[in-house]
Design a protein around this motif. Structure first.
Motif, mmCIF file in Angstrom:
data_model
loop_
_atom_site.group_PDB
_atom_site.id
_atom_site.type_symbol
_atom_site.label_atom_id
_atom_site.label_comp_id
_atom_site.label_asym_id
_atom_site.label_seq_id
_atom_site.Cartn_x
_atom_site.Cartn_y
_atom_site.Cartn_z
ATOM 1 N N ASN A 5 0.767 -1.254 0.000
ATOM 2 C CA ASN A 5 0.000 0.000 0.000
ATOM 3 C C ASN A 5 0.795 1.300 0.000
ATOM 4 O O ASN A 5 0.202 2.362 0.077
ATOM 5 C CB ASN A 5 -0.984 0.030 1.172
ATOM 6 N N LYS B 217 3.619 1.113 -4.772
ATOM 7 C CA LYS B 217 4.566 0.546 -5.744
ATOM 8 C C LYS B 217 3.911 0.410 -7.124
ATOM 9 O O LYS B 217 4.467 0.846 -8.127
ATOM 10 C CB LYS B 217 5.067 -0.825 -5.260
ATOM 11 N N SER B 218 2.735 -0.188 -7.126
ATOM 12 C CA SER B 218 2.039 -0.359 -8.406
ATOM 13 C C SER B 218 1.661 0.983 -8.998
ATOM 14 O O SER B 218 1.779 1.195 -10.213
ATOM 15 C CB SER B 218 0.778 -1.211 -8.209
ATOM 16 N N SER B 219 1.252 1.906 -8.153
ATOM 17 C CA SER B 219 0.886 3.242 -8.635
ATOM 18 C C SER B 219 2.090 3.940 -9.250
ATOM 19 O O SER B 219 1.965 4.648 -10.253
ATOM 20 C CB SER B 219 0.342 4.098 -7.496
ATOM 21 N N ASP C 75 -6.585 -1.558 -2.948
ATOM 22 C CA ASP C 75 -6.413 -1.119 -1.569
ATOM 23 C C ASP C 75 -6.119 -2.288 -0.633
ATOM 24 O O ASP C 75 -5.912 -2.108 0.550
ATOM 25 C CB ASP C 75 -7.693 -0.415 -1.087
ATOM 26 N N ASP D 145 0.925 14.409 -2.189
ATOM 27 C CA ASP D 145 -0.319 15.164 -2.413
ATOM 28 C C ASP D 145 -1.265 15.052 -1.220
ATOM 29 O O ASP D 145 -2.216 15.819 -1.098
ATOM 30 C CB ASP D 145 -1.006 14.656 -3.687
#
Ligand code: GDP
Ligand code: ZN
Length: 453
Positions: free
Chosen positions: A225, A228-230, A245, A334
């Motif tokens: 979470n 990493k994938s993002s 999630d 952000d």
């Protein structure tokens, strides 16, 4: 024994505008003449338009070109048939060639024949294989330079200088006089040390060379979470990895690449490296560990919207064991901060790069940093670079042998001892160009090639 005439599809299988079939060997022209019905005579290096016929049945309209030995890729008689793309025509013509006596080529056999007929040295032949597999323009440029013979020239030059040194030492062995030996030693030592230095430089180019060829391997590590994938999605601009999630969802190591300053960079998303009882997750953990072991550098991702956790520390400890460059990355800038750059410095001793995988902020700077951390010597990329494990091994052995010789000479040992080491060094260098390699090893090198080359 007469060598068989080989044939293969030289262009990739699948649909394309044209497909090229290649035939090499003494019977190439006779076989071609049996099935080709062309307008005009078949002359070397001239394309002839015509039909391939199976008996009376036309199979395809083709362009045929003949290269007479030795002025061909393999050094043998070669016939290329350019037929229409799509597998049907190509396959039917290939079948016909075999019916008339050609045999299917082994992977790399065309290039192997080119090597055996002295059309290229081994390092050039290997460059053909690399060029096909190159991921990037810069990688291809390195292979092209090698194909031109740059590495071979460099190796031959070193061998020549070594030969001169050996000859001088041998003179000393023939006329064993104390003074003479000493004089020879004084004269040859600087040259030997210079060769040693150049061998070291060439050897150290393997790091950069490998990166050009296989890409900078970047493992992205971090607890579930953190994003990493993002981050992968932000880098590639599309949905390459599954983002969820649910912690631990990305169970596979995802592999993608792009280029930074013309150098390929491969990203490996590690599923997490924590212990687990879940069987499927365990496979992911294994793969992630392998990715960490193989990579050139590690991105350690932290979640700025959460406080640091013991799991972060566990992972940091795990990746620190790899002794590889680690870039700390603080994600989710952000969102409201629960972890600041200062917190990261306190916990892990180094300031992080700050990014937001969601907005894309900081991603370009991160990629620059990845490039800078991986490519230590940019100049290296423009010179003679070694990219093959085999070359690295031979150079390392050559360098060891030379080091032994130099140390023996410095310790005042007999000249003939040193001379044996110097010859061993020469032989090891010869393995790179193929001069001093056994047949079995040569076979093994060429089987790595794809079919039709
Ligand atoms: P992974 O388990 O480390 O691969 O994490 P994911 O990429 O699956 O992200 C986990 C969650 O964090 C998802 O809901 C993402 O949308 C979210 N997330 C990831 N990066 C950011 C970011 O920079 N900003 C925000 N606001 N959310 C993010
Ligand atoms: Zn993930």
């Amino acid at each position: 024994m007469k060598e068989q005439t080989i044939c293969a599809l030289a262009t990739p299988a699948g649909n394309g505008g044209i497909a090229i079939l290649r035939m090499s060997g003494e019977d190439s022209l006779p076989i071609a003449k049996q099935i080709f019905d062309g307008r005009g005579e078949i002359l070397p290096r001239q394309m002839v338009l015509g039909y391939i016929r199976d008996g009376k049945t036309p199979i395809d309209q083709v362009l045929l070109v003949y290269f007479a030995a030795p002025a061909s890729y393999t050094g043998e008689d070669v016939v290329e048939i350019h037929c229409h793309g799509g597998m049907m025509a190509a396959q039917m013509i290939l079948d016909l060639l075999m019916e008339k006596g050609a045999v299917p080529a082994q992977p790399g056999e065309f290039t192997k024949r080119a090597f055996l007929h002295g059309k290229m040295d081994l390092s050039q032949a290997e460059a053909v294989g690399e060029l096909i597999g190159s991921l990037s323009k810069k990688g291809a440029a390195v292979s092209a330079r090698q194909l031109r013979g740059d590495l071979m020239k460099k190796i031959r030059e070193l061998q020549d200088r070594l030969t001169d040194c050996i000859a001088a030492l041998e003179a000393g062995i023939e006329y064993p006089e104390e003074d003479l030996e000493e004089a020879i030693l004084q004269a040859q030592m600087p040259g030997l040390k210079k060769i040693e230095k150049e061998l070291h430089k060439l050897l150290s180019s393997y790091r950069e060379g490998r990166m050009l060829r296989e890409g900078i391997q970047v493992a992205i590590a971090g607890r579930p979470n953190v994003g990493k994938s993002s981050l992968l999605n932000a880098i590639f601009g599309e949905e390459k990895a599954i983002v969820t999630d649910i912690p631990g969802t990305t169970r596979d190591v995802v592999k993608e690449y792009r280029t930074i300053h013309s150098v390929p960079v491969v990203f490996l998303d590690t599923a997490g490296i924590r212990e687990t009882q879940d069987a499927v997750e365990k496979i992911g953990v294994e793969r992630s560990r392998a990715a960490l072991a193989d990579c050139s550098l590690i991105l350690f991702l932290l979640d700025g919207a959460e406080t640091l956790t013991p799991e972060d520390s566990d992972i940091f400890r795990e990746i620190s064991r790899q002794e590889k460059p680690v870039l700390l990355v603080l994600n989710k800038t952000d969102l409201n901060r629960k972890t600041t750059a200062a917190d990261v410095v306190e916990a892990f001793g180094k300031a992080p790069m700050e990014i937001s995988a969601a907005t894309g902020e900081g991603i370009d700077a991160l990629l620059e940093e990845v490039y800078r951390a991986a490519i230590r010597d940019e100049e290296m990329l423009e010179g003679v670079v070694i990219t093959e494990k085999r070359h690295q091994a031979a150079l390392a052995a050559a360098s060891d042998a030379l080091g032994d010789a130099i140390r023996a000479l410095e310790a005042g040992m007999d000249l003939d001892c040193a001379s044996i080491d110097l010859k061993a060094c020469w032989d090891k260098l010869g393995e790179i160009t193929g001069e001093t390699l056994g047949e079995e090893i040569i076979d093994r090198i060429f089987t790595k090639f794809c079919l039709g080359k």
